[in-house]
Design a protein around this motif. Structure first.
Motif, PDB file in Angstrom:
ATOM      1  N   ARG A  60       0.820  -1.220   0.000  1.00  0.00           N
ATOM      2  CA  ARG A  60       0.000   0.000   0.000  1.00  0.00           C
ATOM      3  C   ARG A  60       0.847   1.260   0.000  1.00  0.00           C
ATOM      4  O   ARG A  60       0.319   2.367  -0.094  1.00  0.00           O
ATOM      5  CB  ARG A  60      -0.912   0.017   1.214  1.00  0.00           C
ATOM      6  N   ALA A  61       2.159   1.127   0.138  1.00  0.00           N
ATOM      7  CA  ALA A  61       3.046   2.295   0.171  1.00  0.00           C
ATOM      8  C   ALA A  61       3.400   2.704  -1.253  1.00  0.00           C
ATOM      9  O   ALA A  61       3.970   1.934  -2.013  1.00  0.00           O
ATOM     10  CB  ALA A  61       4.305   1.969   0.957  1.00  0.00           C
ATOM     11  N   ASP A  62       3.042   3.908  -1.594  1.00  0.00           N
ATOM     12  CA  ASP A  62       3.342   4.459  -2.912  1.00  0.00           C
ATOM     13  C   ASP A  62       4.741   5.067  -2.866  1.00  0.00           C
ATOM     14  O   ASP A  62       4.928   6.196  -2.404  1.00  0.00           O
ATOM     15  CB  ASP A  62       2.287   5.501  -3.263  1.00  0.00           C
ATOM     16  N   THR A  63       5.729   4.315  -3.332  1.00  0.00           N
ATOM     17  CA  THR A  63       7.119   4.761  -3.231  1.00  0.00           C
ATOM     18  C   THR A  63       7.380   6.039  -4.014  1.00  0.00           C
ATOM     19  O   THR A  63       8.177   6.881  -3.584  1.00  0.00           O
ATOM     20  CB  THR A  63       8.089   3.656  -3.691  1.00  0.00           C
ATOM     21  N   ALA A  64       6.710   6.208  -5.132  1.00  0.00           N
ATOM     22  CA  ALA A  64       6.890   7.432  -5.921  1.00  0.00           C
ATOM     23  C   ALA A  64       6.411   8.652  -5.124  1.00  0.00           C
ATOM     24  O   ALA A  64       7.069   9.704  -5.138  1.00  0.00           O
ATOM     25  CB  ALA A  64       6.141   7.328  -7.244  1.00  0.00           C
ATOM     26  N   SER A  65       5.309   8.520  -4.423  1.00  0.00           N
ATOM     27  CA  SER A  65       4.801   9.626  -3.603  1.00  0.00           C
ATOM     28  C   SER A  65       5.724   9.910  -2.430  1.00  0.00           C
ATOM     29  O   SER A  65       5.944  11.071  -2.063  1.00  0.00           O
ATOM     30  CB  SER A  65       3.397   9.305  -3.090  1.00  0.00           C
ATOM     31  N   ILE A  66       6.287   8.860  -1.836  1.00  0.00           N
ATOM     32  CA  ILE A  66       7.209   9.040  -0.707  1.00  0.00           C
ATOM     33  C   ILE A  66       8.473   9.760  -1.172  1.00  0.00           C
ATOM     34  O   ILE A  66       8.946  10.698  -0.515  1.00  0.00           O
ATOM     35  CB  ILE A  66       7.532   7.683  -0.050  1.00  0.00           C
ATOM     36  N   VAL A  67       9.005   9.356  -2.310  1.00  0.00           N
ATOM     37  CA  VAL A  67      10.204  10.014  -2.846  1.00  0.00           C
ATOM     38  C   VAL A  67       9.887  11.462  -3.226  1.00  0.00           C
ATOM     39  O   VAL A  67      10.678  12.374  -2.956  1.00  0.00           O
ATOM     40  CB  VAL A  67      10.769   9.218  -4.041  1.00  0.00           C
ATOM     41  N   ALA A  68       8.727  11.695  -3.829  1.00  0.00           N
ATOM     42  CA  ALA A  68       8.332  13.061  -4.190  1.00  0.00           C
ATOM     43  C   ALA A  68       8.217  13.933  -2.939  1.00  0.00           C
ATOM     44  O   ALA A  68       8.682  15.085  -2.936  1.00  0.00           O
ATOM     45  CB  ALA A  68       7.009  13.044  -4.952  1.00  0.00           C
ATOM     46  N   LEU A  69       7.619  13.396  -1.884  1.00  0.00           N
ATOM     47  CA  LEU A  69       7.515  14.130  -0.623  1.00  0.00           C
ATOM     48  C   LEU A  69       8.905  14.463  -0.091  1.00  0.00           C
ATOM     49  O   LEU A  69       9.165  15.600   0.322  1.00  0.00           O
ATOM     50  CB  LEU A  69       6.734  13.305   0.406  1.00  0.00           C
ATOM     51  N   GLY A  70       9.807  13.498  -0.116  1.00  0.00           N
ATOM     52  CA  GLY A  70      11.167  13.739   0.336  1.00  0.00           C
ATOM     53  C   GLY A  70      11.882  14.800  -0.488  1.00  0.00           C
ATOM     54  O   GLY A  70      12.564  15.668   0.055  1.00  0.00           O
ATOM     55  N   LEU A  71      11.702  14.742  -1.808  1.00  0.00           N
ATOM     56  CA  LEU A  71      12.343  15.733  -2.684  1.00  0.00           C
ATOM     57  C   LEU A  71      11.826  17.140  -2.408  1.00  0.00           C
ATOM     58  O   LEU A  71      12.609  18.097  -2.353  1.00  0.00           O
ATOM     59  CB  LEU A  71      12.113  15.361  -4.148  1.00  0.00           C
ATOM     60  N   VAL A  72      10.508  17.260  -2.244  1.00  0.00           N
ATOM     61  CA  VAL A  72       9.923  18.583  -1.981  1.00  0.00           C
ATOM     62  C   VAL A  72      10.403  19.107  -0.633  1.00  0.00           C
ATOM     63  O   VAL A  72      10.751  20.291  -0.500  1.00  0.00           O
ATOM     64  CB  VAL A  72       8.380  18.523  -2.054  1.00  0.00           C
ATOM     65  N   GLN A  73      10.460  18.233   0.384  1.00  0.00           N
ATOM     66  CA  GLN A  73      10.908  18.673   1.708  1.00  0.00           C
ATOM     67  C   GLN A  73      12.382  19.062   1.697  1.00  0.00           C
ATOM     68  O   GLN A  73      12.773  20.062   2.296  1.00  0.00           O
ATOM     69  CB  GLN A  73      10.656  17.588   2.751  1.00  0.00           C
ATOM     70  N   VAL A  74      13.220  18.294   1.017  1.00  0.00           N
ATOM     71  CA  VAL A  74      14.645  18.641   0.925  1.00  0.00           C
ATOM     72  C   VAL A  74      14.820  19.961   0.177  1.00  0.00           C
ATOM     73  O   VAL A  74      15.617  20.821   0.593  1.00  0.00           O
ATOM     74  CB  VAL A  74      15.451  17.497   0.253  1.00  0.00           C
TER      75      VAL A  74
END
Length: 175
Positions: A60-74
């Motif tokens: 259920r974990a959307d890895t693309a969304s998690i990476v996108a969230l990390g990129l935006v936060q960084v």
């Protein structure tokens, strides 16, 4: 300069909250037909969809969304630090500060969601709307375990209050 910093911080904050919701929605099994869910998906598709070609979901974990969230936060952490100090952070302190900021944002987001959900339960009891349905799917996983522990006193559910106090204490602990 303070006004520009404020505007950039606000834009990045809204972007982080949108991507954070994008990560949370599949985890809580929110209804994808909900108009608010569709709006969040539409707002974040510009970054998630290209990443999805490279990063498939894991359960259920959307890895693309998690990476996108990390990129935006960084990116937010890097830009705001550069504006504030004029210097760039090295990678490890940048990653630590971005993670700390992301956890604080998630705790604040959940605090606000629970406050709005609790207020709506007083104002619009029994009314079904896209807002209440989305808030229920996001807040109930956190409130349901508290409801099993806490008694309802005088017809009042204190689980939102306990959750808000706990989330605020965590935010203070993180700094």
């Amino acid at each position: 300069m303070a006004a520009i910093y404020y505007l950039i911080d606000t834009v990045f904050s809204f972007a982080v909250y949108a991507f954070l919701l994008r990560v949370l929605l599949p985890l809580v099994r929110a209804d994808v037909r909900n108009p608010l869910t569709q709006a969040i998906l539409s707002l974040t598709n510009w970054l998630v969809m290209p990443l999805r070609r490279l990063l498939p979901p894991i359960r259920r974990a959307d890895t693309a969304s998690i990476v996108a969230l990390g990129l935006v936060q960084v990116a937010a952490t890097l830009v705001l630090f550069k504006l504030r100090t004029g210097a760039l952070l090295p990678f490890v302190p940048l990653a630590v500060e971005a993670l700390r900021s992301l956890v604080r944002a998630a705790l604040l987001l959940y605090t606000v969601l629970i406050i709005v959900y609790a207020l709506l339960s007083f104002i619009a009891q029994g009314v079904r709307s896209p807002v209440t349905a989305l808030l229920a799917s996001l807040c109930e996983p956190m409130l349901a375990p508290l409801r099993r522990i806490l008694p309802i006193v005088g017809g009042i559910d204190f689980s939102p209050l306990v959750a808000i106090v706990g989330l605020t204490a965590l935010r203070i602990l993180i700094g």
